[in-house]
Structures are given as C-alpha cells and as structure tokens.
Design a protein around this motif. Structure first.
Motif, PDB file in Angstrom:
ATOM      1  N   GLY A 238       0.804  -1.215   0.000  1.00  0.00           N
ATOM      2  CA  GLY A 238       0.000   0.000   0.000  1.00  0.00           C
ATOM      3  C   GLY A 238       0.839   1.268   0.000  1.00  0.00           C
ATOM      4  O   GLY A 238       2.050   1.254   0.258  1.00  0.00           O
ATOM      5  N   THR A 239       0.167   2.388  -0.269  1.00  0.00           N
ATOM      6  CA  THR A 239       0.842   3.695  -0.332  1.00  0.00           C
ATOM      7  C   THR A 239       0.252   4.695   0.662  1.00  0.00           C
ATOM      8  O   THR A 239       0.279   5.902   0.423  1.00  0.00           O
ATOM      9  N   PHE A 240      -0.314   4.188   1.771  1.00  0.00           N
ATOM     10  CA  PHE A 240      -0.756   5.104   2.815  1.00  0.00           C
ATOM     11  C   PHE A 240       0.454   5.896   3.325  1.00  0.00           C
ATOM     12  O   PHE A 240       1.483   5.310   3.675  1.00  0.00           O
ATOM     13  N   GLU A 241       0.328   7.219   3.361  1.00  0.00           N
ATOM     14  CA  GLU A 241       1.388   8.087   3.888  1.00  0.00           C
ATOM     15  C   GLU A 241       0.884   8.727   5.177  1.00  0.00           C
ATOM     16  O   GLU A 241      -0.142   9.418   5.176  1.00  0.00           O
ATOM     17  N   GLN A 242       1.610   8.505   6.263  1.00  0.00           N
ATOM     18  CA  GLN A 242       1.171   8.979   7.569  1.00  0.00           C
ATOM     19  C   GLN A 242       0.933  10.485   7.589  1.00  0.00           C
ATOM     20  O   GLN A 242      -0.040  10.970   8.186  1.00  0.00           O
ATOM     21  N   GLN A 243       1.798  11.234   6.948  1.00  0.00           N
ATOM     22  CA  GLN A 243       1.696  12.696   7.022  1.00  0.00           C
ATOM     23  C   GLN A 243       0.469  13.245   6.305  1.00  0.00           C
ATOM     24  O   GLN A 243       0.094  14.401   6.490  1.00  0.00           O
ATOM     25  N   ARG A 244      -0.176  12.410   5.508  1.00  0.00           N
ATOM     26  CA  ARG A 244      -1.383  12.858   4.799  1.00  0.00           C
ATOM     27  C   ARG A 244      -2.647  12.703   5.643  1.00  0.00           C
ATOM     28  O   ARG A 244      -3.736  13.079   5.204  1.00  0.00           O
ATOM     29  N   PHE A 245      -2.501  12.138   6.850  1.00  0.00           N
ATOM     30  CA  PHE A 245      -3.662  11.911   7.714  1.00  0.00           C
ATOM     31  C   PHE A 245      -3.405  12.474   9.106  1.00  0.00           C
ATOM     32  O   PHE A 245      -2.284  12.403   9.623  1.00  0.00           O
ATOM     33  N   HIS A 268      -6.253  13.180  -1.929  1.00  0.00           N
ATOM     34  CA  HIS A 268      -5.193  12.358  -2.502  1.00  0.00           C
ATOM     35  C   HIS A 268      -5.728  10.956  -2.736  1.00  0.00           C
ATOM     36  O   HIS A 268      -6.832  10.609  -2.297  1.00  0.00           O
ATOM     37  N   THR A 269      -4.941  10.137  -3.408  1.00  0.00           N
ATOM     38  CA  THR A 269      -5.329   8.761  -3.712  1.00  0.00           C
ATOM     39  C   THR A 269      -4.327   7.793  -3.107  1.00  0.00           C
ATOM     40  O   THR A 269      -3.115   8.004  -3.195  1.00  0.00           O
ATOM     41  N   VAL A 270      -4.852   6.743  -2.488  1.00  0.00           N
ATOM     42  CA  VAL A 270      -4.038   5.672  -1.915  1.00  0.00           C
ATOM     43  C   VAL A 270      -4.218   4.429  -2.776  1.00  0.00           C
ATOM     44  O   VAL A 270      -5.342   4.088  -3.153  1.00  0.00           O
ATOM     45  N   SER A 271      -3.119   3.760  -3.064  1.00  0.00           N
ATOM     46  CA  SER A 271      -3.182   2.513  -3.835  1.00  0.00           C
ATOM     47  C   SER A 271      -2.831   1.336  -2.940  1.00  0.00           C
ATOM     48  O   SER A 271      -1.894   1.413  -2.138  1.00  0.00           O
ATOM     49  N   LEU A 272      -3.593   0.263  -3.085  1.00  0.00           N
ATOM     50  CA  LEU A 272      -3.260  -1.017  -2.461  1.00  0.00           C
ATOM     51  C   LEU A 272      -3.046  -1.993  -3.608  1.00  0.00           C
ATOM     52  O   LEU A 272      -3.991  -2.589  -4.127  1.00  0.00           O
ATOM     53  N   HIS A 273      -1.779  -2.146  -4.004  1.00  0.00           N
ATOM     54  CA  HIS A 273      -1.480  -2.930  -5.203  1.00  0.00           C
ATOM     55  C   HIS A 273      -1.847  -4.394  -5.003  1.00  0.00           C
ATOM     56  O   HIS A 273      -2.221  -5.084  -5.953  1.00  0.00           O
ATOM     57  N   GLY A 274      -1.773  -4.867  -3.750  1.00  0.00           N
ATOM     58  CA  GLY A 274      -2.123  -6.254  -3.482  1.00  0.00           C
ATOM     59  C   GLY A 274      -3.588  -6.557  -3.703  1.00  0.00           C
ATOM     60  O   GLY A 274      -3.963  -7.726  -3.871  1.00  0.00           O
ATOM     61  N   LEU A 275      -4.418  -5.520  -3.700  1.00  0.00           N
ATOM     62  CA  LEU A 275      -5.852  -5.686  -3.958  1.00  0.00           C
ATOM     63  C   LEU A 275      -6.262  -5.087  -5.296  1.00  0.00           C
ATOM     64  O   LEU A 275      -7.455  -5.095  -5.636  1.00  0.00           O
ATOM     65  N   ASP A 276      -5.276  -4.547  -6.022  1.00  0.00           N
ATOM     66  CA  ASP A 276      -5.570  -3.834  -7.273  1.00  0.00           C
ATOM     67  C   ASP A 276      -6.646  -2.775  -7.033  1.00  0.00           C
ATOM     68  O   ASP A 276      -7.628  -2.657  -7.772  1.00  0.00           O
ATOM     69  N   LEU A 277      -6.424  -1.992  -5.976  1.00  0.00           N
ATOM     70  CA  LEU A 277      -7.425  -1.024  -5.520  1.00  0.00           C
ATOM     71  C   LEU A 277      -6.800   0.353  -5.397  1.00  0.00           C
ATOM     72  O   LEU A 277      -5.687   0.499  -4.878  1.00  0.00           O
ATOM     73  N   HIS A 278      -7.535   1.353  -5.857  1.00  0.00           N
ATOM     74  CA  HIS A 278      -7.122   2.748  -5.710  1.00  0.00           C
ATOM     75  C   HIS A 278      -8.248   3.490  -4.995  1.00  0.00           C
ATOM     76  O   HIS A 278      -9.399   3.451  -5.429  1.00  0.00           O
TER      77      HIS A 278
END
Length: 335
Positions: A238-245, A268-278
């Motif tokens: 995933g691409t969750f960035e702590q500073q964005r929350f 902003h957009t977060v991607s979870l590549h393991g779920l093919d989810l944006h």
C-alpha cells in the motif's frame, strides 16, 4: 475440526484458523470496507506484533480507565459469580493476554467446580504464552486454548457443560449493533439453561473523559491506530502516507460510540497494489479504524432480550464508569 492440535503439560492448543487461511477473508473485508460510504480499515490490522505491544501499553495509561474499573468490579464480585454459576468450564472470548480473567479463575478454582479453562483468540502466539502461564498457575485446571474467531467458531464449545462464557474489556463494544446482535443470537442458540454469559461493558459518561481515554498526551493511542496503516502497507503493498492523515478519536452522540481513526489532510489517492485497488480521499474525509460503543443498562438489557437472554445481575465500579453483567438464557424465550 482443528487444523492442528498439540497437547503438553496440561495445555491443549487447537488451531482452527491459521494466519494464512484467514488472510483471503481479511483482504475481502478490507476491499469492502474501503469502498463503503464511510471508508474504514478492519480493526484486525491494528493487532500485529507491534500493535499488540502498543495496546498493552494503552491499558496502563492513566486516562484509559477501562481495565482498572473492570478489575475493581471483578475483585468485588468474582466470588458471587463463582457461587451463582458453579461453572465447570470457563471460556474467554478474545482472550488475549488473559489478565482480568485470573480474578474469576481464582474464585472458581477455590470453589472447586472448575475443571477447564478455554481461551479463544485469533492470535496464536499470544494465546500459547497465556495458556502456559495459566496452566502453571492453576495446576488443577486443564487449559484448552483455541486459535479461532469468536464470531465464527463458537460451535467448538459444544462439547463442554456448565459453561461460563466471558467477554471482558468492553470488547463487545468494538462490534456495531448488527455484529453484536449476530454474536448474541449465536450465543443464545449455543448456550443452555445451565450456562451463563458474563459481559464487561464501558458506560456512557462525560464526553471529555471518554475522549481523553483515546487521546493520551504521549500519543500511544495515535501510534496504535497509525500502526494499522503500516501493517496494510507492508502486507498489501500500500501507499498510505502517515503525514497525509491526522489522528482523530471523537464522540459520536447519535450512535453513542467513540469513532477512532484518521482524517485526510488533503485530497489524494491511496493505492493497495495487493488488492488492485485505488482509493480516493477528499480533504477532511475520515478513515475509520475502530469504534468503541458505550452502553446504558436499558440498551444492553434490550439487546439481551432480543437474543433470548436476561440480565440477572448488573454491577458497576464505585465511579459508575464500567459495568459487568451476568446474563442467562431466558426460560420464557424457549429452549
């Protein structure tokens, strides 16, 4: 049926669900939760090894009163509970490190009725350590630890008689009303007239005190919640960035629960590549990680009745912060 079973030194451990088996269901739940109207992460993500250590630290914080209030009640009432239930089997759902349960173990062991202790929890490592510790402290009691999900694996308890099933720490408050209803109905079907249910529940109180319990000055609770993002990023690429929350734990007066999670600082957009989810977040949009429902006696009694139970005893601590309810099958509801 257990996928794996070991027995040694008065401890049997049955693994009903290993970690790998549970992952597809967790991934599916994560997908659904992030697509919901209120985006959320399943609370399971909180409890990796680091998260479990942080939660243990939270339970010792001055403002996090819940375990201390529950301990006060159990110290005062455990003897009464032991005499009333005469339990042969003590079952703890969501057992974890099994701290407050020792107050009940002491009294049931002293009363001479207790034959076995059955902790059920999803964390195998924590459960094994706890089971060994309990077995060493109570050599007359057989410990049957079950690695499983208390919402799905109650059927494994069917072989035991005169059971006292306990659900402590207000863990039931982490379930929403629909989930609570499902669990109570399953218990209502599984329990007989000789069995009993013991619930620990946090009570509705001053909002400032409630919010203080989840907003400690040292930031331990915030670190605990943010750890869910770390766990998701690690496992689902995933691409969750702590500073964005920003962390947020606030009282929801409509539902009478603490809403605990994060809020997006900007779009902003977060991607979870393991779920093919944006997942697109708007500025200010919440990401729920956990709820902690607070109860009133009349509410719990209603939910119990709807599931075929009656609340026989209701005890609170001296401050009226927390309650422990002793619940039995309602004979009038039928067998």
């Amino acid at each position: 049926m257990a996928r794996a079973s070991t027995e040694q030194g008065g401890v049997r451990v049955d693994v009903l669900r290993d970690e790998a088996e549970g992952r597809p269901a967790l991934y599916e739940e994560t997908l659904r939760s992030l697509r919901a109207d209120v985006k959320a992460l399943p609370p399971v993500w909180l409890y990796d090894e680091r998260g479990s250590r942080l939660y243990d630290e939270i339970t010792r914080l001055p403002d996090y009163y819940l375990p201390r209030r529950e301990s006060e009640i159990l110290r005062d009432r455990a003897s009464t509970i032991a005499k009333r239930t005469q339990a042969r089997t003590l079952v703890e759902l969501g057992a974890g490190s099994a701290n407050n349960i020792r107050l009940l173990l002491d009294e049931l062991d002293t009363a001479g009725t207790l034959e076995r202790f059955v902790p059920l929890d999803v964390s195998e490592q924590t459960l094994r350590a706890s089971a060994q510790s309990i077995a060493a402290a109570y050599p007359r009691v057989f410990v049957h630890a079950i690695v499983g999900d208390f919402e799905r694996d109650l059927g494994v308890l069917a072989g035991y008689d005169r059971r006292l099933i306990v659900f402590l720490g207000s863990t039931i408050g982490n379930l929403d009303p629909e989930q609570r209803g499902r669990l109570l109905r399953k218990l209502g079907t599984a329990l007989t007239q000789d069995d009993a249910l013991l619930l620990g529940v946090d009570l509705v109180k001053d909002v400032a005190r409630l919010e203080a319990a989840y907003n400690d000055s040292g930031g331990v609770t915030e670190a605990f919640v943010r750890n869910a993002l770390i766990a998701v990023n690690r496992e689902l690429d995933g691409t969750f960035e702590q500073q964005r929350f920003v962390y947020e734990a606030r009282w929801d007066p409509e539902h009478e629960w603490m809403d605990i999670g994060l809020r997006a600082r900007q779009a902003h957009t977060v991607s979870l590549h393991g779920l093919d989810l944006h997942v697109a977040f708007e500025a200010g949009e919440p990401l729920r990680v956990e709820i902690s429902s607070k109860f009133r006696r009349e509410q719990l009694e209603l939910e119990a009745r709807q599931s075929g139970f009656r609340v026989e005893s209701w005890w609170t601590d001296r401050e009226g912060d927390f309650a422990v309810a002793l619940v039995f099958r309602d004979a009038a509801a039928g067998s």
